[in-house]
Enzyme design. Structure first.
Site, PDB file in Angstrom:
ATOM      1  CB  CYS A 141      -0.917   0.020   1.212  1.00 42.72           C
ATOM      2  SG  CYS A 141      -1.958   1.502   1.272  1.00 42.72           S
ATOM      3  CB  CYS A 161      -1.897   4.649   4.466  1.00 48.16           C
ATOM      4  SG  CYS A 161      -3.337   3.941   3.623  1.00 48.16           S
ATOM      5  CB  SER A 162      -0.531   0.471   6.546  1.00 48.80           C
ATOM      6  OG  SER A 162      -1.439   1.079   7.450  1.00 48.80           O
ATOM      7  CB  CYS A 163      -4.917  -0.249   2.266  1.00 51.69           C
ATOM      8  SG  CYS A 163      -5.513   1.459   2.340  1.00 51.69           S
TER       9      CYS A 163
END
Length: 225
Positions: free
Chosen positions: A128, A131-133
């Protein structure tokens, strides 16, 4: 005028003694001030919301237990089923959420689940970049720290082979195409790793332990027997 101290039922911090009165020397264990701050802040906010009737402490505990129960084992079950059941694999690749529903896996919080399959000629790796999906509903609510790191998010797009080899020890033949899949707020990805050699005829339950979290992100291969 009302006393602000009396109005605040949940003070964020208590008064501390001035350091001038501390006249002896001793060693202190290192303290993560940021972690302590946010832990205390979270507890205070929770108590305030409980007092306003938004939820109860029991409901918070139940939600924590629910999240803790979601582990990469759910994703491993999907992969193992896909390995032994070609029609199910076709449905999983066509509509990930519907296939999860078949196995009573709740993916309501995922808008779209894209499932991609690694083959002897193509290898997928997930990132991602913004961000950190992460597909928490099938891989767990706590993504690995490296997945959230800026270094991984930036470098794997530019040099995926280098990241796989240097950071994870995953060696791919030069003729294997590497595809980087970028998760978004709307779309999450699950990788079906290549089924390990020597597992022909294995039952689905026996295959599950071979499927790791990292292999379903694409930074590693499935475990060998």
């Amino acid at each position: 005028m009302p006393n602000p101290q009396a109005q605040n039922q949940f003070p964020f911090s208590n008064d501390v003694e001035p350091l001038d009165d501390h006249d002896h020397d001793h060693d202190h264990a290192p303290v993560n001030d940021d972690e302590a701050y946010w832990t205390q802040r979270t507890a205070v906010i929770q108590k305030l919301l409980e007092a306003k009737g938004y939820f109860t402490a029991a409901e918070v505990r139940q939600e924590i237990e629910r999240q803790d129960s979601v582990t990469p084992m759910l994703g491993a079950r999907l992969v193992a089923r896909a390995w032994v059941d070609p029609p199910f694999k076709a449905r999983l690749l066509a509509d990930g959420k519907a296939a999860c529903h078949e196995m009573d896996i709740d993916t309501v919080e995922i808008n779209r689940l894209e499932v991609v399959e690694n083959t002897p000629s193509v290898h997928h790796v997930v990132v991602c970049t913004l961000c950190s999906c992460y597909p928490r509903a099938i891989l767990g609510y706590h993504p690995p720290s490296w997945y959230k790191s800026t270094a991984y998010r930036q470098r794997v797009v530019i040099d995926p082979r280098g990241v796989l080899e240097e950071e994870f020890g995953t060696l791919l033949a030069d003729d294997i195409e590497v595809r980087v899949m970028d998760s978004t707020a709307d779309t999450r990805y699950l990788v079906i790793p290549v089924r390990p050699d020597g597992t022909d005829g294995w039952a689905e339950e026996a295959l599950i332990p071979l499927v790791t979290r990292d292999s379903m992100i694409g930074v590693a291969l499935a475990q060998t027997p």
